[in-house]
Design a protein around this motif. Structure first.
Motif, short mmCIF file in Angstrom:
data_model
loop_
_atom_site.label_atom_id
_atom_site.label_comp_id
_atom_site.label_asym_id
_atom_site.label_seq_id
_atom_site.Cartn_x
_atom_site.Cartn_y
_atom_site.Cartn_z
N LYS A 10 0.81 -1.20 0.00
CA LYS A 10 0.00 0.00 0.00
C LYS A 10 0.85 1.26 0.00
O LYS A 10 1.70 1.47 0.85
N ILE A 11 0.61 2.10 -0.97
CA ILE A 11 1.24 3.41 -1.14
C ILE A 11 0.51 4.06 -2.30
O ILE A 11 -0.14 3.38 -3.09
N GLN A 12 0.58 5.36 -2.43
CA GLN A 12 0.05 5.97 -3.65
C GLN A 12 0.86 5.42 -4.81
O GLN A 12 2.05 5.70 -4.94
N THR A 13 0.25 4.60 -5.64
CA THR A 13 1.01 3.82 -6.61
C THR A 13 1.81 4.68 -7.58
O THR A 13 2.81 4.23 -8.13
N GLY A 14 1.41 5.94 -7.78
CA GLY A 14 2.18 6.81 -8.66
C GLY A 14 3.60 7.04 -8.17
O GLY A 14 4.49 7.36 -8.95
N VAL A 15 3.77 6.85 -6.85
CA VAL A 15 5.11 7.04 -6.29
C VAL A 15 6.09 6.03 -6.86
O VAL A 15 7.26 6.32 -7.08
N TYR A 16 5.60 4.81 -7.13
CA TYR A 16 6.49 3.77 -7.68
C TYR A 16 7.15 4.24 -8.98
O TYR A 16 8.33 4.00 -9.22
N GLY A 17 6.39 4.91 -9.80
CA GLY A 17 6.93 5.38 -11.08
C GLY A 17 8.06 6.37 -10.90
O GLY A 17 8.96 6.47 -11.74
N GLN A 18 8.03 7.11 -9.77
CA GLN A 18 9.07 8.10 -9.52
C GLN A 18 10.38 7.46 -9.05
O GLN A 18 11.44 8.08 -9.14
N ARG A 20 12.02 5.33 -10.46
CA ARG A 20 12.87 5.15 -11.64
C ARG A 20 13.78 6.36 -11.85
O ARG A 20 14.85 6.23 -12.44
N ASN A 21 13.37 7.53 -11.36
CA ASN A 21 14.11 8.76 -11.62
C ASN A 21 15.07 9.14 -10.49
O ASN A 21 15.68 10.22 -10.52
N LEU A 22 15.20 8.27 -9.47
CA LEU A 22 16.10 8.58 -8.37
C LEU A 22 17.54 8.66 -8.85
O LEU A 22 17.95 7.93 -9.76
N ASN A 23 18.31 9.54 -8.24
CA ASN A 23 19.74 9.66 -8.56
C ASN A 23 20.48 8.49 -7.93
O ASN A 23 20.56 8.39 -6.71
N ASN A 24 21.00 7.61 -8.75
CA ASN A 24 21.58 6.37 -8.24
C ASN A 24 22.63 5.87 -9.20
O ASN A 24 22.79 6.40 -10.31
N THR A 25 23.38 4.85 -8.80
CA THR A 25 24.32 4.17 -9.69
C THR A 25 24.03 2.68 -9.63
O THR A 25 23.41 2.18 -8.68
N MET A 108 15.37 -2.68 -1.25
CA MET A 108 15.02 -3.68 -2.26
C MET A 108 13.98 -3.14 -3.24
O MET A 108 14.10 -3.34 -4.45
N LYS A 109 12.98 -2.43 -2.72
CA LYS A 109 11.92 -1.93 -3.60
C LYS A 109 12.44 -0.88 -4.57
O LYS A 109 12.21 -0.96 -5.79
N THR A 110 13.12 0.12 -4.05
CA THR A 110 13.59 1.20 -4.93
C THR A 110 14.62 0.70 -5.93
O THR A 110 14.60 1.09 -7.09
N ALA A 111 15.53 -0.16 -5.48
CA ALA A 111 16.56 -0.68 -6.39
C ALA A 111 15.93 -1.50 -7.50
O ALA A 111 16.32 -1.38 -8.68
N SER A 112 14.96 -2.32 -7.15
CA SER A 112 14.34 -3.19 -8.16
C SER A 112 13.58 -2.39 -9.20
O SER A 112 13.68 -2.65 -10.41
N ILE A 113 12.80 -1.40 -8.75
CA ILE A 113 12.04 -0.58 -9.70
C ILE A 113 12.99 0.31 -10.52
O ILE A 113 12.75 0.57 -11.69
N TRP A 114 14.09 0.75 -9.91
CA TRP A 114 15.08 1.55 -10.63
C TRP A 114 15.70 0.75 -11.77
O TRP A 114 16.01 1.28 -12.83
N LEU A 115 15.85 -0.57 -11.54
CA LEU A 115 16.55 -1.41 -12.51
C LEU A 115 15.63 -2.12 -13.51
O LEU A 115 16.08 -2.47 -14.60
N ALA A 116 14.36 -2.35 -13.15
CA ALA A 116 13.53 -3.21 -14.00
C ALA A 116 12.05 -2.91 -13.85
O ALA A 116 11.60 -2.39 -12.84
#
Length: 511
Positions: A10-18, A20-25, A108-116
């Motif tokens: 549960k979260i505002q699902t639109g947040v998941y799409g964001q 992908r745009n996190l500053n990361n390596t 785990m969540k942010t890394a996974s969505i960032w990558l795939a």
């Protein structure tokens, strides 16, 4: 039977799409999975050893196959147990114990969505009889605004334990094949303490990563070359206020300019700043870019009291961190073990064989480029310029007009006399001299001497290798020595010592 039917996301699902745009390596993203695996191992060491009859080695295996659009991360730690399974998938559900490596509950969540776009987690928790599988389809979650994901439960042996993450439909952030070597080096650097102790084996594309320790300088103090060699490594155990730092600062046996030199800053056993070729190089400790100190100082410092960024790639309190480095400068500058000055002033002596090789190469180059007729012309031109009083007068005029780029002052004593030495760097193509000297009367000193070095002189422009500031250092030291020689020459009975400078400036321009 520990059967879980579904988990909440549960979260505002639109947040998941964001996400992908996190500053990361790529290495910090993959590091989130390694962090989780390491923490699972740390929390369950004794149970893992007991379950495997004391024949157990913790492993993390990362396989990156961009051509087949898949990344897999496997570990044989204790798995995600029933108490933590729901939390593992709920965004920002911080662990009850957040003093470990998985402190934010988001890795785990942010890394996974960032990558795939599509990823799954299959895990078997030690001492449980259910293996669980969850699949996350980003496009489907966003389209259907899903708040629950189905969990597939399968019976397993109580002693089976692992976690396998599979990422497919890789995003543009996923590493390309040419980035894999850099990822290996960063992850090896980040988790070197766990690898060094033998607690973890880390594999990428089935290659085990082995950390090679930099060689520490063993040599006498720079101004006592005949003394016994010292290992130039300083153990650090320092605290100020809420901050603590432990570790070491040392000197490299061979100077480096990119990957080995510099400091790695750790927190809870893993590198936060300073992995591989992105070392932390505070000016307080490492000096100017390109200086001997910059090229030789390295170390590992474990920090306490500092908060870290969301992706664990930097510390938050940068001003306090810089103040801490200033304090450490004092720690490594003590008279009984002056590592700070040793880094700047020690010169590693060349072996006899090194000198023989260099000498032969120098003479071979001279023989190839020697031109008797050209040399005669160059010498004739130099003599004419030495005798050209108009040229000398013009130089004086241009020196007065030349703008000083920067300057440096030294106070020195020679034969009981005190001098103030001022170096000024100028760039004026109209001046034919490489350097000049002028003197000013000063009540506090025997003489105040200003020597100007002209960076626009043909000598500097003639050699392509003169590009970085460290390339100029030997030349500046030679000129400084010539200036000192001219200052002291009159006390030795020499008359017209300035003629040496006049002649030198003419020959260096023409030869």
């Amino acid at each position: 039977m520990n059967n879980i039917e579904n988990v909440s996301i549960k979260i505002q699902t639109g947040v998941y799409g964001q996400f992908r745009n996190l500053n990361n390596t790529a290495w910090y993203a993959l590091g989130e999975y390694v962090d989780n695996a390491v923490q699972s191992f740390e929390n369950n060491k004794s149970r893992l050893l007991e379950a495997n009859d004391n024949n157990y080695q913790f492993e993390v295996r990362i396989n990156i196959d961009k051509e087949n659009d898949i990344i897999e991360i496997y570990d044989n730690a204790a798995g995600i147990d029933i108490d933590n399974f729901q939390r593992a998938f709920e965004p920002a559900n911080i662990p009850i114990d957040n003093t470990g490596l998985h402190e934010f509950g988001m890795g785990m969540k942010t890394a996974s969505i960032w990558l795939a776009d599509f990823w799954s987690v299959r895990t078997a928790a030690l001492d449980e009889d259910e293996e669980r599988l969850v699949e996350f389809d980003l496009k489907k979650v966003l389209k259907e605004e899903k708040e629950l994901l189905e969990v597939v439960n399968v019976k397993k042996d109580m002693t089976t334990h692992f976690t396998l993450l599979t990422l497919t439909q890789l995003s543009k952030n996923a590493p390309s094949n040419h980035q894999i070597d850099k990822i290996k080096r960063h992850l090896l650097s980040i988790y070197r303490k766990f690898i060094r102790k033998g607690d973890m084996k880390l594999f990428i594309n089935n290659e085990e990563l082995i950390y090679e320790e930099p060689e520490i300088l063993k040599a006498p103090f720079y101004n006592s070359p005949n003394d016994e060699p010292i290992e130039w490594k300083k153990e650090i155990n320092f605290s100020t206020g809420k901050y603590k730092v432990n570790g070491f600062i040392a000197l490299l046996s061979t100077m480096s300019t990119n990957k080995v030199n510099g400091i790695s800053l750790f927190r809870r056993g893993r590198v936060i700043e300073g992995s591989h070729d992105e070392k932390y190089r505070p000016k307080a400790l490492c000096g100017q870019v390109g200086s001997p100190r910059y090229k030789r100082i390295f170390g590992e410092l474990e920090l306490e009291g500092f908060a870290v960024s969301f992706n664990k790639g930097s510390f938050q309190e940068q001003d306090d961190l810089e103040a801490l480095m200033e304090a450490l400068k004092t720690e490594i500058s003590s008279k009984d073990f002056d590592l700070y000055n040793q880094a700047e002033k020690f010169i590693k002596p060349k072996s006899i064989e090194d000198n023989k090789t260099v000498g032969k190469n120098i003479l071979n180059t001279i023989k190839k480029t020697y031109d008797r007729e050209n040399l005669k012309t160059q010498l004739d031109n130099s003599i004419k310029q030495i005798e050209n009083k108009v040229l000398e007068a013009n130089n004086e005029i241009f020196y007065k007009k030349a703008e000083t780029i920067d300057s440096h002052e030294d106070i020195i004593e020679l034969k009981g006399e005190k001098y103030k030495l001022i170096l000024e760097l100028i760039t004026e193509a109209k001046i034919s001299d490489l350097y000049s000297i002028s003197t000013i009367e000063d009540e506090l000193f025997t003489q105040k001497i200003i020597y100007k070095i002209n960076l626009a002189h043909p000598f500097f422009t003639r050699f392509e290798k003169l590009k970085k500031e460290e390339d100029y250092q030997p030349i500046l030291l030679i000129i400084r020595s010539l200036v000192l020689a001219e200052i002291i020459a009159p006390s030795q009975g020499t008359k017209g010592a300035g003629n040496v400078r006049l002649n030198f400036n003419s020959f260096i321009k023409n030869l």
